[in-house]
Each structure stands twice: as structure tokens, then as C-alpha cells.
Design an enzyme around this catalytic site. Structure first.
Site, PDB file in Angstrom:
ATOM      1  CG  HIS A   1      -2.760   3.453   6.174  1.00  0.00           C
ATOM      2  ND1 HIS A   1      -3.175   3.542   7.471  1.00  0.00           N
ATOM      3  CD2 HIS A   1      -3.015   4.663   5.626  1.00  0.00           C
ATOM      4  CE1 HIS A   1      -3.674   4.755   7.703  1.00  0.00           C
ATOM      5  NE2 HIS A   1      -3.569   5.451   6.601  1.00  0.00           N
TER       6      HIS A   1
ATOM      7  NE  ARG B   1      -3.787  -2.027   2.650  1.00  0.00           N
ATOM      8  CZ  ARG B   1      -3.720  -3.348   2.727  1.00  0.00           C
ATOM      9  NH1 ARG B   1      -2.555  -3.974   2.723  1.00  0.00           N
ATOM     10  NH2 ARG B   1      -4.833  -4.058   2.803  1.00  0.00           N
TER      11      ARG B   1
ATOM     12  CE1 TYR C   1      -9.161   6.644   0.803  1.00  0.00           C
ATOM     13  CE2 TYR C   1      -8.488   4.589   1.802  1.00  0.00           C
ATOM     14  CZ  TYR C   1      -8.568   5.960   1.842  1.00  0.00           C
ATOM     15  OH  TYR C   1      -8.038   6.639   2.893  1.00  0.00           O
TER      16      TYR C   1
ATOM     17  CG  PHE D   1      -3.474  11.965   0.638  1.00  0.00           C
ATOM     18  CD1 PHE D   1      -3.587  11.923   2.018  1.00  0.00           C
ATOM     19  CD2 PHE D   1      -3.141  10.786  -0.022  1.00  0.00           C
ATOM     20  CE1 PHE D   1      -3.383  10.747   2.727  1.00  0.00           C
ATOM     21  CE2 PHE D   1      -2.935   9.602   0.682  1.00  0.00           C
ATOM     22  CZ  PHE D   1      -3.059   9.583   2.048  1.00  0.00           C
TER      23      PHE D   1
ATOM     24  NE  ARG E   1     -10.030   8.786   3.363  1.00  0.00           N
ATOM     25  CZ  ARG E   1     -10.472   8.260   4.509  1.00  0.00           C
ATOM     26  NH1 ARG E   1     -11.325   8.930   5.260  1.00  0.00           N
ATOM     27  NH2 ARG E   1     -10.092   7.047   4.879  1.00  0.00           N
TER      28      ARG E   1
ATOM     29  NE  ARG F   1      -3.517  -4.072   6.155  1.00  0.00           N
ATOM     30  CZ  ARG F   1      -2.790  -2.955   5.952  1.00  0.00           C
ATOM     31  NH1 ARG F   1      -3.372  -1.781   5.995  1.00  0.00           N
ATOM     32  NH2 ARG F   1      -1.493  -3.035   5.736  1.00  0.00           N
TER      33      ARG F   1
ATOM     34  CG  ASN G   1      -6.358   7.559  10.215  1.00  0.00           C
ATOM     35  OD1 ASN G   1      -6.094   6.443   9.775  1.00  0.00           O
ATOM     36  ND2 ASN G   1      -6.047   8.672   9.571  1.00  0.00           N
TER      37      ASN G   1
ATOM     38  NE  ARG H   1      -3.823  -2.498  -1.709  1.00  0.00           N
ATOM     39  CZ  ARG H   1      -4.129  -3.572  -0.992  1.00  0.00           C
ATOM     40  NH1 ARG H   1      -3.186  -4.406  -0.629  1.00  0.00           N
ATOM     41  NH2 ARG H   1      -5.377  -3.814  -0.628  1.00  0.00           N
TER      42      ARG H   1
END
Ligand code: HDD
Length: 705
Positions: A78, A75, A366, A165, A362, A116, A152, A373
Site C-alpha cells: 500500500h 510502506r 501494523y 502474508f 495483523r 487513506r 479494502n 517506517r
């Protein structure tokens, strides 16, 4: 006595059963990926015993190829994380007035979840106990599809607009020329960014506080950060902030301890989570909401859409609405913890977005990141990501497509499949029809302009020890910044938060003390202090070290160990060498670990049992003495029984330099003067001290450890 798996394992959820369907039975003979039985996996096929290897050896080629391609990109933030399964259950149906989300309103419904926890800055192999924000992402496998609360352990974020970001992350990540530092924000580029982007001030206060070094994932809060919406059956929307509060209290490490743990056990938080669950000491969190009617949004002196602001609990109380229990460890790290893909856009009917510009970015990022990924658009059908409800649509093909759609139309509308699958589902997701109008602008609103008031609110709300730790953290971090002008700019900003804070940091850095720039507004929010967040779970899972050697009085070990076991604390006997120690009455006591393999930073408390010979041996053992002094320095509870108390004198702990008489005990030092088994009074006092976690009021400045 190490953690033992309990027999009362939780019943399987629908999600567990779905995952089990993908499990591989390994109690069989090896095969290739094509299912061909393998005769021999230790030697490649060669011409003669010492000759050339043959290209036709398909088993060799397949085995090496598969190995060569085992890694996927970590990632981008994170990367380091730990996962766990569990369930969520609302307490009652009281939220039905506000939302149509079934998992929040049906108290009979246990919704399977996967959580997670993560750090942000470090790579996959970085240590757990670095100073950083912790991710707290929860995937709810609800009856209406997946809801991901990607939270968070801080309630605020560094920046106000998602377009910043990449900048904040580039600044905090290892610097591009030498890829240093790992798992740390204490470097020039991060503080350069902070000093030039004052909207970071509030979140940086949290980062400099002990919240950034949690003792356990089971002992930290979680926050959805943004203002979300709850939408009810009439289509009425209420603003909402989501909160997780751990039942074991909000507890932290101290900084020097966190740094040491990074060496002694880089997996400290991961191991702790794993062991708690294996031992049946399931971490639990209460789910709470702050509800704000839309027509009250203007009553605050901050903007609800600004993610650098909290809604103080004193203004809008957190209403407890349910609980989450983590009760099962993953079966496979890669399949579950690594491949889980959280997406902020995964919301279910009854939950909606707002115009918070951080949230809006966001909503794109994601899904986008998972494409790289996890290797393509079909990541939602990886077992850990699959909803527990059927997925029916015309999305098709692409890499790793593993469905076999039934014959028929692959478009909508159609008549050849009688119109199926159909839209207009009952309670189908409807975006909240917020009225929007205005010019297109690339501009920050005026209502986002105040960057200091809530940083001051946070500072004012801290207890003396929390303030001390914050000052020390700023001194440490800025002390690692090589460019003096960056240090000065940060101190200048701190001077807009609070002059005392700025002066204390400046003194530590050896730079000019700033004169007062603004008056502190004097407001505080007591709920922000960790001292207000004590848990209700007692000493579940706390680790207590007993320092023992030959000659220890077994009575003083056994009674206390049993009492702590009854409270679900974990006791380990540590001795100069492994094996067993001979008690003063000849009884043999098994040793859990040799002192040379552990360190005080891995335990929550230390006990020195009675026994003159054992105490004499430990007094001449530097590891034991250091262990005790260091635990004292880190404000941990100590229990000393009979002659065990003599170790305190040997290490010259401040209150004991003139001799320990059993009455001068410092905060958190529990003493039992007599030899023999500790009485109930001692046990109760020690358990209470253990539950209190730390005794920061202790004088530790001169403790050498
Ligand atoms: Fe993020 C991962 C939490 C702002 C872009 N984020 C990620 C994870 C957590 C958060 C817990 C790890 C999920 C996991 O365990 O797999 N992020 C937050 C919070 C934020 C936030 C609470 C502010 C309120 N994030 C944020 C912004 C952006 C991103 C503003 C981009 C515009 N975050 C990502 C990402 C990640 C991610 C690049 C990396 C891996 C992933 O998403 O799946 O898309």
C-alpha cells in the site's frame, strides 16, 4: 470549466484545530532550523568569489543534510496512496443495543476522520489505475481514542492465515531478480502462488473483475473483511462485518482504458479525489453493518473466522447506520498522507477482535511496521496520528519523543503523584472474555477447507458484461505468464469454480479445454454485481468533453454546458488548438485544453456540438476522431447535436456505417437532430446516460481505437 473551490468550506473539526496548531506560517523571512535569520540562501560561503567552500558554512551544511534525509521507507504494501479529511456521523442510536462505542451510537456526534486510499502492489510512484486491490483505511478520532478500520475495496482476502502474508506479497510484488513488473499481478510468481494456494481463488475472482479498476475512490465500496465484535454495556458480544457503500455508486474503468490512463495521467484517482473535494463535490459513503448473533454463527456453510468468505447480503442484510463525508484535502502530503499510521489493533471500547487468524497476525504487523517506517516508537504523537483526547501514560523517551511530562512518578502504582495517572477508567477497554481451550497446533481448520463455493457464487452473480470482463482479465493476466504449466494449473482450479469460465479462459490461452470437473451449485448473490450498486449522487464530478472547433454553434454548447453544470458535472471544451474558438455567430468560446494534451480515457462522456464548419474541421482531425471512437469503444455516453453527428459516420461506429439518421442511436448515444440549443428531452436523456456510467452491451469488437 474546471473544478473551482467552493466558498462554503466545512467548519473546522477538533482534529483540524489540533493540526492547525502545528502549521507553519510561511509568510516570513527564512531561518535556519535554529531560528537564525538567513541572509542569503543562493550562494555558499567561499574564499573569494571562485575559491574553496568553507566548512563553517552551517547554513549550507544544514540545508544539504536535511535534503539528504528527506526520504523515509515507503510502506511495504500500500505504498501508493491518497488521503482526505472528513467526518463520520451515525444516523441514530440504534447500535447502542450492541456496542458502547460512542461514535457509533450518538447521532449528534460528528467524529473527525482521515481516510487513506491506496493500491497494494506498486511503489509510491506507480500509476493509480493498475489492476489491484484498493486499500480504504479510515482513522476515526473518536471521543474514546482512535479507531482504525483498515479496510479494502474487496470483502475477502487472498489468504486465510497471516503467516502466509509475506508469501503472497513476495509473490505479487515485482520479481526479486529484475524488479519487474511495477503495479501488476500479471507475472509468473503471482500466478504460481495462486495455482498452489487455492484459498486465493475467491479473492482472485474479485481481482479479475472490474472491482480492481475503480473509476474513482468515491465510487468503490470498502469492507472490514474480518468478522469483528460489537460489545454492549452488559458485555454481550455480537459478530459484525463492516461495509462502506459509496453514494456515487460502484463504477469502474475498462481494462484497456485503465492501462492507457496509467500513461496519460498516472495520478488519475488521486487527482479525481483532490478535485472532487476542492470543487465541494464531497465524496460520501454509507456505513453499514451485518450483525450476526454469536449463537447463529454455525448456521452458515462457511466459517465466520475465514477471511476468504463473505456473508451474502441475502442471508444477513447490510444495515445502514451512518455516513462519512470527505470534505477537506490535506495541507501537506508527507505530514498527513505519508505519516498517517493505521493499526488494526486500534479499537475503542465496544469493538473487539475475533480469532480470525489473518486478523490476529495483523494485530502484530501494523504497529511493528511503523517502528521502521516512521523511525521509532513515538509515531502516535505525529500530529496526524494523535488522538483528539488526552494521552496519559508512563510510556516515555525513545527517538522523536516530543512530550514534556509533568514532574512526578513515571511508574504505576505510585504514591508520590498521588497514584496518578490512574487505571480503572470508567468504560476502560476490556478484551472480550471469550472462553478458549485446546491443544497448541499449527493446523488449518477443516471448516476453512472449501475454496471454491464462494468463487462460484461470485461468478454466478455477475451480469453478462461482468463475466466477459472477468474472462478477458484472466486471459490477459495468464497470457503474461511465461510458464505454461502455471497457466494450466490455474485453469484447472477455475474448472472447479465453473466449467464455462475455465473453458473460455483456456480457449484464450490456447491450452486444452478442460472437461467439466464439478457441477456449478447454481446459487448467486445479486448484491455482488456492480449493477446492483448504482449510486444516488447522479452525475456529481463526472467529466464531459465537448469536441469543438471554429464554426461551432455556440447555442448547442452553452445550453448543455449550463445544464450539466447545474448537475455538478464538469465540462471541458477541447479543440485542435488551445486559446479560443470562433462560434458560427462570431461569439468567442474559450478552449479548456488542446486535444493533443488530453485523451478520451480521462473523461466520462463526449459531446459533439452542432456546427457544419466545426464538424468538417473535426472530421479531418485524427485526434478528434480517435477520441470519439475510443470513448465509444469504452462504452461511454456520447451526445451528438445537429451536424456534430456526422463524426460518428466518419469513424464507422458499427450502428452507423450505413448513415446516421438520428434514430438508430446505439445504447448510450444520445442524439439531437436539429441545429440550435438542445431541448429538455435531450438534456434529460444525456444526464441519465451519464449517470448510468457505461453501456457495455454496445458492440465494440470491430471498433478501431
Ligand atoms: Fe494490511 C497496510 C488492508 C492484511 C500487513 N493493509 C495496509 C493498508 C491497508 C491494508 C488498507 C494501508 C494502510 C495505509 O493506508 O497506511 N491488509 C489490509 C486488509 C487485509 C490486510 C483489508 C486483510 C483483511 N496486512 C494484512 C496482513 C498483514 C498486513 C495479513 C500482515 C500479517 N498491511 C500490513 C502492513 C502494512 C499494511 C505491512 C504496510 C503499511 C502499514 O501496514 O502501515 O503492516
Amino acid at each position: 470549466m474546471t473544478a473551482q473551490r467552493r466558498t462554503d468550506t466545512p467548519p473546522a473539526s477538533i482534529k483540524d484545530e489540533q493540526l492547525r496548531a502545528h502549521q507553519v506560517n510561511m509568510r516570513a523571512h527564512l531561518t535556519t532550523d535554529q531560528g537564525i535569520p538567513i541572509d542569503n540562501t543562493d550562494n555558499s560561503v567561499k574564499v573569494g568569489e571562485r575559491g574553496a567552500t568553507l566548512l563553517e558554512d552551517f547554513h549550507l551544511r544544514e540545508k544539504i543534510t536535511r535534503f539528504d534525509h528527506e526520504r523515509i521507507p515507503e510502506r511495504v504494501v500500500h505504498a501508493r496512496g491518497s488521503g482526505a479529511h472528513g467526518y463520520f456521523q451515525p444516523y441514530d442510536d440504534s447500535l447502542a443495543e450492541y456496542t458502547t462505542a460512542e461514535f457509533l451510537t450518538d447521532p449528534l456526534m460528528e467524529t473527525p476522520i482521515f481516510v487513506r486510499f491506496s493500491t497494494v502492489q506498486g511503489s509510491r510512484g506507480s500509476p493509480d489505475t493498475v489492476r489491484d486491490v484498493r486499500g480504504f483505511a479510515t482513522k476515526f478520532y473518536t471521543s474514546q481514542g482512535n479507531f482504525d478500520l483498515v479496510a479494502n475495496n474487496f470483502p475477502v482476502f487472498f489468504i486465510q492465515d497471516g503467516i502466509k502474508f509475506p508469501d503472497v506479497i513476495h509473490a505479487v510484488k515485482p520479481e526479486p531478480h529484475n524488479e519487474i513488473p511495477t503495479g501488476a499481478s500479471a507475472h509468473d510468481s503471482f500466478w504460481d502462488f495462486v495455482s498452489l494456494q487455492p484459498e486465493t481463488m475467491h479473492t482472485v475472482m474479485w481481482l479479475m473483475s472490474d472491482r480492481a479498476i475503480p473509476r474513482s475512490f468515491a465510487m468503490m465500496q470498502g469492507f472490514g473483511v474480518h468478522t469483528f465484535r460489537l460489545v454492549n454495556a452488559e458485555g454481550h458480544s455480537t459478530f459484525v462485518k463492516f461495509h462502506w457503500t459509496p453514494k456515487s455508486g460502484v463504477n469502474s474503468l475498462v481494462w484497456s482504458e485503465a492501462q492507457e490512463i496509467a500513461g496519460h495521467d498516472p495520478d488519475f484517482n488521486r487527482r479525481d479525489l483532490w478535485e472532487l473535494i476542492e470543487a465541494g463535490q464531497f465524496p460520501e459513503y454509507e456505513f453499514g453493518v451485518q450483525l450476526i448473533p454469536e449463537n447463529e454463527a454455525d448456521r452458515f456453510d462457511f466459517d465466520l473466522l475465514d477471511p476468504t468468505k463473505i456473508v451474502p447480503e441475502e442471508l444477513v442484510p447490510v444495515r445502514p447506520v451512518g455516513r462519512m463525508v470527505l470534505n477537506r484535502n490535506p495541507d501537506n502530503f508527507f505530514a498527513e498522507t505519508e505519516q498517517v499510521a493505521f493499526c488494526v489493533q486500534n479499537v475503542v471500547p465496544g469493538i473487539g477482535f475475533t480469532d480470525d487468524p489473518l486478523m490476529q497476525a495483523r494485530l502484530f504487523s501494523y504497529l511493528d511496521t511503523q517502528l521502521t517506517r516512521l523511525g521509532g516508537p513515538n509515531f502516535a504523537s505525529i500530529p496526524i496520528n494523535r488522538p483528539i483526547v488526552p494521552v496519559v501514560n508512563h510510556q516515555q523517551d525513545g527517538f522523536h519523543f516530543d512530550e514534556v511530562p509533568a514532574r512526578g512518578a513515571n511508574y504505576h502504582p505510585n504514591s508520590i503523584s498521588e497514584g496518578y495517572p490512574k487505571d480503572r477508567a470508567p468504560n476502560g477497554y476490556v478484551h472480550y472474555p471469550e472462553w478458549e481451550e485446546g491443544p497448541k497446533l499449527r493446523k488449518r481448520p477443516e471448516s476453512f477447507a472449501d475454496h471454491y463455493s464462494q468463487a462460484t457464487l461470485f461468478w454466478n452473480s455477475m451480469s453478462p458484461w461482468e463475466k466477459k470482463h472477468i474472462i478477458e482479465a484472466y486471459r490477459f493476466e495468464l497470457g503474461k505468464v511465461s510458464r505454461r504449466y502455471i497457466r494450466e494449473r490455474v485453469v484447472d482450479h477455475l474448472n472447479h469454480v465453473d466449467n464455462d469460465l475455465a473453458v473460455a479462459v483456456a480457449v484464450g490461452l490456447g491450452i486444452t479445454e478442460p472437461t467439466k470437473a464439478v457441477d456449478n451449485h447454481g446459487r448467486s448473490s445479486p448484491a455482488l454485481s456492480q449493477t446492483s450498486k448504482r449510486g444516488v449522487n447522479g452525475v456529481k464530478g463526472r467529466k464531459v468533453a465537448f469536441l469543438v472547433a471554429d464554426g461551432v454553434n455556440p447555442q448547442s454548447v452553452t445550453a448543455l454546458r449550463e445544464a450539466l453544470g447545474r448537475e455538478d458535472a464538469v465540462v471541458e471544451l477541447l479543440a485542435p488548438v488551445d486559446g479560443e474558438v470562433a462560434g458560427s455567430d462570431g461569439t468567442k468560446l474559450p478552449v479548456d485544453r488542446a486535444l493533443s494534451t488530453v485523451a478520451s480515457v480521462l473523461y466520462d462522456a463526449v459531446v459533439v456540438p452542432d456546427g457544419a464548419d466545426a464538424a468538417a474541421k473535426l472530421r479531418s482531425n485524427a485526434l478528434a476522431l480517435h477520441f470519439l471512437a475510443e470513448a465509444y469503444k469504452h462504452a461511454k455516453p456520447l451526445g451528438v447535436l445537429g451536424t456534430g453527428a456526422s463524426l460518428l459516420e466518419t469513424v464507422h461506429l458499427p450502428p452507423f456505417v450505413n448513415g446516421f439518421n438520428g434514430k438508430q442511436a446505439a445504447a448510450g448515444v444520445v442524439a439531437h437532430g436539429d441545429s440550435g440549443a438542445p431541448n429538455d428531452e435531450f438534456v434529460t436523456a444525456f444526464v441519465k446516460a451519464l449517470a448510468a456510467h457505461r453501456f457495455y452491451e454496445r458492440p465494440v469488437e470491430t471498433v478501431v481505437a
